[in-house]
Write a protein that holds these residues in place. Structure first.
Motif, PDB file in Angstrom:
ATOM      1  N   VAL A 136      61.429  28.274  45.171  1.00 55.38           N
ATOM      2  CA  VAL A 136      60.685  29.678  45.195  1.00 55.38           C
ATOM      3  C   VAL A 136      60.950  30.329  46.537  1.00 55.38           C
ATOM      4  N   SER A 137      61.814  29.923  47.582  1.00 52.60           N
ATOM      5  CA  SER A 137      62.143  30.514  48.604  1.00 52.60           C
ATOM      6  C   SER A 137      63.515  30.267  48.992  1.00 52.60           C
ATOM      7  N   TYR A 138      64.275  30.853  49.805  1.00 57.88           N
ATOM      8  CA  TYR A 138      65.443  30.613  50.159  1.00 57.88           C
ATOM      9  C   TYR A 138      65.448  29.507  51.293  1.00 57.88           C
ATOM     10  N   TYR A 139      64.314  29.380  52.023  1.00 62.36           N
ATOM     11  CA  TYR A 139      64.386  28.250  52.906  1.00 62.36           C
ATOM     12  C   TYR A 139      64.500  26.957  51.887  1.00 62.36           C
ATOM     13  N   ALA A 140      63.661  27.013  51.117  1.00 63.64           N
ATOM     14  CA  ALA A 140      63.695  25.940  50.113  1.00 63.64           C
ATOM     15  C   ALA A 140      64.926  25.525  49.603  1.00 63.64           C
ATOM     16  N   ALA A 141      65.684  26.494  49.110  1.00 65.72           N
ATOM     17  CA  ALA A 141      67.050  26.230  48.716  1.00 65.72           C
ATOM     18  C   ALA A 141      68.122  25.713  49.624  1.00 65.72           C
ATOM     19  N   THR A 142      67.858  26.064  51.036  1.00 67.84           N
ATOM     20  CA  THR A 142      68.606  25.567  51.945  1.00 67.84           C
ATOM     21  C   THR A 142      68.216  24.096  52.027  1.00 67.84           C
ATOM     22  N   LYS A 143      67.229  23.759  51.858  1.00 69.38           N
ATOM     23  CA  LYS A 143      66.701  22.223  52.274  1.00 69.38           C
ATOM     24  C   LYS A 143      67.248  21.469  50.932  1.00 69.38           C
ATOM     25  N   LYS A 144      67.151  21.957  49.803  1.00 66.36           N
ATOM     26  CA  LYS A 144      67.860  21.331  48.741  1.00 66.36           C
ATOM     27  C   LYS A 144      69.320  21.114  48.865  1.00 66.36           C
ATOM     28  N   ALA A 145      69.798  22.138  49.404  1.00 66.07           N
ATOM     29  CA  ALA A 145      71.282  21.943  49.518  1.00 66.07           C
ATOM     30  C   ALA A 145      71.714  20.973  50.408  1.00 66.07           C
ATOM     31  N   ASN A 146      70.687  20.913  51.640  1.00 70.17           N
ATOM     32  CA  ASN A 146      71.232  19.730  52.513  1.00 70.17           C
ATOM     33  C   ASN A 146      71.182  18.317  51.969  1.00 70.17           C
ATOM     34  N   GLU A 147      70.324  18.057  51.150  1.00 69.58           N
ATOM     35  CA  GLU A 147      70.248  16.870  50.249  1.00 69.58           C
ATOM     36  C   GLU A 147      71.502  16.731  49.440  1.00 69.58           C
ATOM     37  N   VAL A 148      71.995  17.665  48.748  1.00 71.65           N
ATOM     38  CA  VAL A 148      73.172  17.467  47.790  1.00 71.65           C
ATOM     39  C   VAL A 148      74.216  17.273  48.839  1.00 71.65           C
ATOM     40  N   MET A 149      74.552  18.044  50.008  1.00 72.56           N
ATOM     41  CA  MET A 149      75.651  18.063  50.770  1.00 72.56           C
ATOM     42  C   MET A 149      75.496  16.553  51.524  1.00 72.56           C
ATOM     43  N   ALA A 150      74.360  16.048  51.918  1.00 73.20           N
ATOM     44  CA  ALA A 150      74.291  14.711  52.453  1.00 73.20           C
ATOM     45  C   ALA A 150      74.729  13.422  51.268  1.00 73.20           C
ATOM     46  N   HIS A 151      74.611  13.847  50.181  1.00 72.82           N
ATOM     47  CA  HIS A 151      75.086  12.818  49.139  1.00 72.82           C
ATOM     48  C   HIS A 151      76.357  12.906  48.991  1.00 72.82           C
ATOM     49  N   SER A 152      76.975  14.100  49.081  1.00 69.91           N
ATOM     50  CA  SER A 152      78.385  14.026  48.918  1.00 69.91           C
ATOM     51  C   SER A 152      78.943  13.311  50.090  1.00 69.91           C
ATOM     52  N   TYR A 153      78.629  13.213  51.307  1.00 72.16           N
ATOM     53  CA  TYR A 153      79.135  12.574  52.565  1.00 72.16           C
ATOM     54  C   TYR A 153      78.912  10.963  52.409  1.00 72.16           C
ATOM     55  N   ALA A 154      77.520  11.008  51.848  1.00 73.80           N
ATOM     56  CA  ALA A 154      77.385   9.266  51.384  1.00 73.80           C
ATOM     57  C   ALA A 154      78.350   8.841  50.380  1.00 73.80           C
ATOM     58  N   HIS A 155      78.656   9.507  49.527  1.00 73.34           N
ATOM     59  CA  HIS A 155      79.414   9.031  48.524  1.00 73.34           C
ATOM     60  C   HIS A 155      80.953   8.983  48.789  1.00 73.34           C
ATOM     61  N   LEU A 156      81.442  10.106  49.654  1.00 72.42           N
ATOM     62  CA  LEU A 156      82.820  10.103  49.927  1.00 72.42           C
ATOM     63  C   LEU A 156      83.201   9.225  50.895  1.00 72.42           C
ATOM     64  N   TYR A 157      82.406   9.008  52.020  1.00 68.93           N
ATOM     65  CA  TYR A 157      82.620   8.176  53.053  1.00 68.93           C
ATOM     66  C   TYR A 157      81.795   7.215  53.430  1.00 68.93           C
ATOM     67  N   GLY A 158      80.978   6.965  52.363  1.00 70.01           N
ATOM     68  CA  GLY A 158      80.095   5.540  52.571  1.00 70.01           C
ATOM     69  C   GLY A 158      78.989   6.002  53.897  1.00 70.01           C
ATOM     70  N   MET A 159      78.827   6.948  54.042  1.00 73.12           N
ATOM     71  CA  MET A 159      78.034   7.166  55.486  1.00 73.12           C
ATOM     72  C   MET A 159      76.407   7.126  55.054  1.00 73.12           C
ATOM     73  N   PRO A 160      75.648   6.307  55.583  1.00 71.16           N
ATOM     74  CA  PRO A 160      74.184   6.118  55.129  1.00 71.16           C
ATOM     75  C   PRO A 160      73.373   7.525  55.700  1.00 71.16           C
ATOM     76  N   THR A 161      73.019   8.071  54.711  1.00 74.74           N
ATOM     77  CA  THR A 161      72.020   9.279  54.698  1.00 74.74           C
ATOM     78  C   THR A 161      70.632   9.042  54.148  1.00 74.74           C
ATOM     79  N   THR A 162      69.645   9.497  54.848  1.00 71.70           N
ATOM     80  CA  THR A 162      68.236   9.753  54.665  1.00 71.70           C
ATOM     81  C   THR A 162      67.584  10.922  54.651  1.00 71.70           C
ATOM     82  N   GLY A 163      67.169  11.472  53.765  1.00 72.13           N
ATOM     83  CA  GLY A 163      66.318  12.889  53.845  1.00 72.13           C
ATOM     84  C   GLY A 163      64.858  12.412  53.549  1.00 72.13           C
TER      85      GLY A 163
END
Length: 322
Positions: A136-163
């Motif tokens: 319900v805010s653009y701030y929240a949208a950017t934080k959700k985006a961070n989570e899915v961006m992190a997942h892509s790197y964890a998946h592609l490169y095996g890089m451990p990420t925790t949000g």
């Protein structure tokens, strides 16, 4: 600052990054920095995470083992007026951090998400198993985006990420744009306070020391793939990649008027309250299910609001004078 102090006290070497911008009083940021600068294992880089070349050069030079990424343009209401700042810091900046971690083969990236990602969800308490597709805010949208961006790197490169989804952090040395800071300043000056949502908003206020304890325990335990993940019934908090999401909240939702009452008791004064409607982008209630965090690192926040608010009030008077 609090996390850096704890890391330094246990013998880690810490490189701090901050742009020291003027979103809020840079003097407070400088005062925090001064607490760290005398430590022999601390060094500081004045750098904007959105500076792609600067970030790449820093990662190449430092080659950190682990990264704790707490930098962001914060604030729900400010994101309505200045969305570009959030795109730069929270999207471009986060992308630069991911790239740096990949290049340096970092063992674990831990980053700040937010309880605001739960947005329009009405089921309480919020669980990492819940979908978070209605910010319900653009701030929240950017934080959700961070989570899915992190997942892509964890998946592609095996890089451990925790949000880590923080729930309304408060305490000494905090941000002046947060309610507790604003209320304290106004009450000590004999001015009215603006109480949004007519005082009936509910927040899972979480004291800074509890946040830091949770953050460091998570930092010390890199994310791993979860064999329980079922792609036919996906749990957003886990993955077949080395990726985790955790709530960090006090699990004691508090009505705003009770939070104000705790501050009145700590300051020994009664606030002149100006009741106002809920603001655009604000959530009515937050509450954290922290069972996943407790199972992962054996810790959950527990500082009572009255105790935490009293500690903040003492710090405020010491730092600014009564």
């Amino acid at each position: 600052m609090h996390c850096a102090e704890r890391l330094l006290s246990r013998g880690d070497t810490v490189v701090g990054i901050d742009s020291l911008n003027a979103y809020y009083d840079p003097a407070l940021k400088e005062a925090r920095l001064a607490r760290l600068s005398s430590h022999p294992n601390f060094s500081f880089e004045r750098l904007d995470v959105a500076d792609r070349a600067g970030m790449a050069a820093l990662f190449a030079r430092v080659r950190p083992t682990r990264v704790l990424h707490l930098a962001a343009q914060a604030g729900v209401r400010y994101s309505i007026d200045q969305p570009d700042d959030y795109s730069d810091s929270n999207l471009l900046g986060f992308g630069n951090v991911l790239q740096g971690c990949r290049a340096a083969q970092v063992q674990h990236l831990v980053y700040a998400s937010s309880s605001s990602v739960y947005g329009g969800n009405a089921k309480l308490p919020y669980s990492e198993r819940d979908a978070v597709d209605h910010p319900v805010s653009y701030y929240a949208a950017t934080k959700k985006a961070n989570e899915v961006m992190a997942h892509s790197y964890a998946h592609l490169y095996g890089m451990p990420t925790t949000g880590l989804r923080f729930f309304t952090v408060y305490g000494p040395w905090g941000r002046p744009d947060m309610a507790l800071f604003k209320f304290t300043r106004a009450m000590l000056a004999g001015e009215p306070i603006d109480v949004y949502g007519n005082g009936q908003l509910v927040r899972d206020f979480t004291y800074i020391d509890d946040i830091v304890e949770g953050v460091l325990r998570v930092l010390d335990k890199p994310a791993t793939p979860d064999p329980a993940y079922d792609p036919l019934a996906p749990n957003p908090g886990i993955s077949t990649a080395p990726y985790r999401i955790f709530n960090i909240g006090n699990s004691t939702p508090t009505v705003l008027m009770d939070y104000i009452a705790a501050l009145e008791a700590a300051l020994g004064t009664t606030a002149d309250k100006r009741m106002l409607p809920i603001q655009p982008g604000d959530m009515h209630s937050t509450a954290a299910d922290v069972s996943a965090l407790a199972a992962w690192v054996g810790f959950k926040p527990a500082t009572p609001v009255g105790e935490g608010v009293a500690r903040f009030a003492r710090w405020y008077r010491d730092f600014y004078g009564s």
